[in-house]
Design an enzyme around this catalytic site. Structure first.
Site, PDB file in Angstrom:
ATOM      1  N   LYS A 170       0.945  -1.047   0.082  1.00 14.10           N
ATOM      2  CA  LYS A 170       0.027   0.071   0.074  1.00 14.10           C
ATOM      3  C   LYS A 170       0.930   1.304  -0.051  1.00 14.10           C
ATOM      4  O   LYS A 170       1.566   1.586   1.194  1.00 14.10           O
ATOM      5  CB  LYS A 170      -1.066   0.148   1.149  1.00 14.10           C
ATOM      6  CG  LYS A 170      -1.824   1.142   1.183  1.00 14.10           C
ATOM      7  CD  LYS A 170      -2.316   1.571   2.444  1.00 14.10           C
ATOM      8  CE  LYS A 170      -1.583   2.954   2.958  1.00 14.10           C
ATOM      9  NZ  LYS A 170      -1.710   4.168   2.108  1.00 14.10           N
ATOM     10  N   GLU A 245      10.443   1.649  10.039  1.00 15.66           N
ATOM     11  CA  GLU A 245      11.370   2.742   9.858  1.00 15.66           C
ATOM     12  C   GLU A 245      10.739   4.156   9.892  1.00 15.66           C
ATOM     13  O   GLU A 245       9.709   4.269   9.133  1.00 15.66           O
ATOM     14  CB  GLU A 245      11.716   2.691   8.084  1.00 15.66           C
ATOM     15  CG  GLU A 245      12.410   1.125   8.170  1.00 15.66           C
ATOM     16  CD  GLU A 245      13.743   1.169   8.499  1.00 15.66           C
ATOM     17  OE1 GLU A 245      14.394   2.273   8.884  1.00 15.66           O
ATOM     18  OE2 GLU A 245      14.242   0.107   8.644  1.00 15.66           O
ATOM     19  N   CYS A 279      13.735  11.475   6.101  1.00 17.85           N
ATOM     20  CA  CYS A 279      14.040  11.137   7.482  1.00 17.85           C
ATOM     21  C   CYS A 279      15.374  10.973   8.052  1.00 17.85           C
ATOM     22  O   CYS A 279      15.495  11.542   9.564  1.00 17.85           O
ATOM     23  CB  CYS A 279      13.488   9.745   7.676  1.00 17.85           C
ATOM     24  SG  CYS A 279      14.347   8.645   6.575  1.00 17.85           S
ATOM     25  N   GLU A 378      10.244  16.399  14.709  1.00 11.08           N
ATOM     26  CA  GLU A 378      10.405  16.335  13.335  1.00 11.08           C
ATOM     27  C   GLU A 378       9.631  17.374  12.689  1.00 11.08           C
ATOM     28  O   GLU A 378       8.400  17.168  12.517  1.00 11.08           O
ATOM     29  CB  GLU A 378      10.328  14.847  12.761  1.00 11.08           C
ATOM     30  CG  GLU A 378      10.705  14.637  11.384  1.00 11.08           C
ATOM     31  CD  GLU A 378      10.713  13.202  11.073  1.00 11.08           C
ATOM     32  OE1 GLU A 378       9.388  12.804  11.331  1.00 11.08           O
ATOM     33  OE2 GLU A 378      11.346  12.630  10.255  1.00 11.08           O
TER      34      GLU A 378
HETATM   35  P1  NAD Z   1       2.474   8.486   7.608  1.00 12.47           P
HETATM   36  O1  NAD Z   1       2.808   7.803   8.915  1.00 12.47           O
HETATM   37  O2  NAD Z   1       1.221   9.625   7.624  1.00 12.47           O
HETATM   38  O3  NAD Z   1       2.385   7.593   6.439  1.00 12.47           O
HETATM   39  C1  NAD Z   1       3.095   6.498   5.946  1.00 12.47           C
HETATM   40  C2  NAD Z   1       2.117   5.442   5.336  1.00 12.47           C
HETATM   41  O4  NAD Z   1       1.230   5.049   6.438  1.00 12.47           O
HETATM   42  C3  NAD Z   1       1.074   6.111   4.317  1.00 12.47           C
HETATM   43  O5  NAD Z   1       1.100   4.967   3.259  1.00 12.47           O
HETATM   44  C4  NAD Z   1       0.064   6.092   5.274  1.00 12.47           C
HETATM   45  O6  NAD Z   1      -1.421   5.944   4.396  1.00 12.47           O
HETATM   46  C5  NAD Z   1      -0.411   4.728   6.062  1.00 12.47           C
HETATM   47  N1  NAD Z   1      -0.969   4.934   7.008  1.00 12.47           N
HETATM   48  C6  NAD Z   1      -1.682   5.943   7.449  1.00 12.47           C
HETATM   49  N2  NAD Z   1      -2.370   5.638   8.737  1.00 12.47           N
HETATM   50  C7  NAD Z   1      -2.386   4.359   8.803  1.00 12.47           C
HETATM   51  C8  NAD Z   1      -2.699   3.433   9.790  1.00 12.47           C
HETATM   52  N3  NAD Z   1      -3.399   3.761  10.882  1.00 12.47           N
HETATM   53  N4  NAD Z   1      -2.060   2.110   9.825  1.00 12.47           N
HETATM   54  C9  NAD Z   1      -1.411   1.779   8.603  1.00 12.47           C
HETATM   55  N5  NAD Z   1      -0.954   2.753   7.638  1.00 12.47           N
HETATM   56  C10 NAD Z   1      -1.298   3.984   7.775  1.00 12.47           C
HETATM   57  O7  NAD Z   1       3.916   9.011   7.116  1.00 12.47           O
HETATM   58  P2  NAD Z   1       4.175  10.085   5.967  1.00 12.47           P
HETATM   59  O8  NAD Z   1       3.485  11.538   6.232  1.00 12.47           O
HETATM   60  O9  NAD Z   1       3.476   9.352   4.792  1.00 12.47           O
HETATM   61  O10 NAD Z   1       5.703  10.281   5.791  1.00 12.47           O
HETATM   62  C11 NAD Z   1       6.560  11.054   6.697  1.00 12.47           C
HETATM   63  C12 NAD Z   1       7.075  10.302   7.782  1.00 12.47           C
HETATM   64  O11 NAD Z   1       7.616   9.129   7.262  1.00 12.47           O
HETATM   65  C13 NAD Z   1       8.127  11.076   8.368  1.00 12.47           C
HETATM   66  O12 NAD Z   1       7.892  10.886   9.744  1.00 12.47           O
HETATM   67  C14 NAD Z   1       9.508  10.508   8.102  1.00 12.47           C
HETATM   68  O13 NAD Z   1      10.291  10.460   8.942  1.00 12.47           O
HETATM   69  C15 NAD Z   1       9.138   9.096   7.911  1.00 12.47           C
HETATM   70  N6  NAD Z   1       9.868   8.236   7.068  1.00 12.47           N
HETATM   71  C16 NAD Z   1      10.829   7.393   7.634  1.00 12.47           C
HETATM   72  C17 NAD Z   1      11.682   6.801   6.786  1.00 12.47           C
HETATM   73  C18 NAD Z   1      12.616   5.748   7.507  1.00 12.47           C
HETATM   74  O14 NAD Z   1      13.418   5.131   6.660  1.00 12.47           O
HETATM   75  N7  NAD Z   1      12.948   5.858   8.516  1.00 12.47           N
HETATM   76  C19 NAD Z   1      11.906   6.900   5.556  1.00 12.47           C
HETATM   77  C20 NAD Z   1      11.093   8.100   5.016  1.00 12.47           C
HETATM   78  C21 NAD Z   1       9.952   8.523   5.914  1.00 12.47           C
END
Ligand code: NAD
Length: 474
Positions: A170, A245, A279, A378
């Protein structure tokens, strides 16, 4: 208009069982570029069922078969280079050159690297009187964020395919189109039916559905800490293994003997790359009090080398991905000012001449204290916080005074001090001076930055379970 209303299930593009759709916006123009279907629980069940059915044969494929498959995927990926670059720039707002050199390349490299790792990978070993077999974990559910639409997906998929695990992906709903091209790439590479399934949709329905699905054995999630917690809670109900992650608030320690201009350039590049939506970005820049003013001047001087502008043209910093993200970054800049940090450059509002699109001014705060909100949370935008220190031990203490532990950086000359700092920062990946990324090295976080590792052979291990057989006749 990209109207991609189908999901990819069991080797076919299929209509959603629901009727809900969502607009996808180009963040540089604020215009609708297409729609996706918001998948339903039924769509997800069909995808999981296809993956389960693929599991017995896919998990038993030979190592040679999987190496060949990953190589074929890399070849097909190369053929879609222009499409991938175009789509990433459109859906994420990343400048074309960054879409090519960073996004496109990272996705490609993960498939090549997984094939390379697999050549030396052993799925069976002898230990004591046991034979240890590393078996495929089962069906994997992958949930990815929007900030690296090909990198986050490819690193997970490459690891899963190398281990023989069928997946249900997803992708983030606001940047869904790169993953659709990936599905086409896998199809062209001859991936067996059901080994890759893509269901578009919201976190509430498909994300929660994946983390709580009884027929999914492992969930690999990349995204925010708040959602990561939810994934873990859901997964706990079926004792599902999770890899998370998550976010970071990474420190960059500038040592007293550092070349100030070089250090300033490295610091600025962290808030500029991907418009700070990284990130691992270093957002807390720790500078000795003795060189504070020179460092501030050097940052101000180098920032214009990272111009903000239309991602279709020659530029370095594009817009933020969405209005919501723009509002969030504005709030943090306001908070920084309220908290008493000194605004060195940037600030709220849009850069001059960029009224349309979610563009922000690269912003640098100085006189930041590590307990301020802008130093602890962040921001996920081009905002730097300069914090000063007097001794290296104090710098290390400040660096580690965070709930995160994803990455750390140190810039300087003296090898002993570099070594001391690199080994003292509590984080999964430390970069000394301007070292290049290493795709064979583990990637992942300590503390609230996550659980598990991706990249290289570490990323393959995630999708395997060790099994011990004692007394097996040889
Ligand atoms: P997010 O957590 O809002 O969304 C990530 C994914 O999770 C999306 O596909 C979203 O639709 C899905 N999601 C949302 N609610 C959910 C739920 N209840 N259950 C399961 N999935 C759900 O994050 P974002 O805004 O898309 O991305 C930014 C964040 O990602 C930042 O905090 C960043 O640091 C982190 N990030 C981490 C890494 C890493 O490798 N550590 C890499 C990239 C981004």
């Amino acid at each position: 208009m990209r109207n991609e209303l189908k999901h990819y299930i069991n080797g076919e593009w299929v209509e959603s069982t629901g009727t809900e759709t969502m607009e996808v916006i180009n963040p540089a123009t604020e215009e609708v570029i297409g729609h996706i279907s918001l998948g339903t629980k039924e769509d997800l069940d069909l995808a999981v069922q296809a993956a389960r059915e693929a599991f017995p044969s896919f998990s038993q494929t030979s190592k040679e078969y999987r190496i060949d498959l990953l190589e074929k995927i890399a070849d097909e990926y190369e053929k879609r280079k222009d499409d991938l670059i175009e789509v990433i720039t459109e859906e994420l707002g990343s400048p074309l050159s960054i879409s090519e050199k960073v996004h496109y390349m990272m996705g490609y490299t993960h498939f090549k690297q997984a094939a390379k790792e697999l050549r030396d990978f052993s799925f069976i070993e002898k230990r004591g009187n046991s034979t240890i077999i590393k078996e495929t974990i089962g069906v994997s559910g992958l949930i990815t964020p929007w900030n690296f639409p090909t990198n986050q997906t490819s690193t997970k998929i490459a690891g899963a395919f190398a281990a023989g695990s069928p997946v249900v992906l997803k992708p983030a709903e606001i940047t869904p189109y790169a993953a659709i091209i990936l599905a086409e790439i896998f199809e062209a590479a001859g991936l067996p039916k059901g080994a890759f399934n893509l269901v578009n949709g919201t976190g509430d329905v498909i994300g929660n559905g994946i983390s709580s699905h009884p027929d999914i054995d492992f969930v690999s999630f990349t995204g925010s800490g708040a959602v990561g917690q939810k994934v873990m809670e859901n997964a706990a109900k079926t004792i599902k293994k999770v890899a998370l992650e998550l976010g970071g608030k990474s420190p960059l320690i500038v040592l007293e003997d550092a070349d100030i201009k070089k250090a300033a350039k490295i610091a600025a590049s962290h808030i500029a790359l991907n418009t700070g939506q990284v990130c691992t970005a270093a957002t807390r820049i720790l500078v000795p009090n003795s060189i504070k003013e020179q460092f501030e001047e050097a940052v101000k001087a180098v920032l214009p080398n990272f111009p903000v502008g239309d991602p279709q043209k020659e530029t370095f910093i594009g817009p933020l991905v969405a209005k919501k993200q723009w509002d969030r970054v504005q709030e943090y800049i306001e908070k920084g000012i309220e908290e008493g940090a000194t605004l060195l450059t940037g600030g709220t509002g849009k850069p001059e001449g960029l009224d349309k699109g979610y563009f922000v001014k690269p912003t640098v705060f100085t006189d930041v204290k590590n307990d301020m909100i802008i130093a602890q949370e962040e921001i996920f935008g081009p905002v730097m916080s300069i914090i000063t220190y007097d001794t290296v031990d104090e710098a290390i203490e400040i660096a580690n005074d965070t709930v995160y532990g994803l990455a750390g950086y140190v810039v300087g000359e003296d090898p002993e001090t570099l070594q001391k700092v690199a080994s003292s920062i509590r984080a999964g990946q430390i970069t000394v001076n301007k070292a290049k990324p290493d795709f064979s090295a583990p990637f992942g976080g300590f503390k609230q930055s996550g659980i598990g590792r991706e990249w290289g052979n570490f990323g393959i291990e995630e999708y395997l379970e060790p099994k011990a057989i004692m007394g097996m006749p040889s």
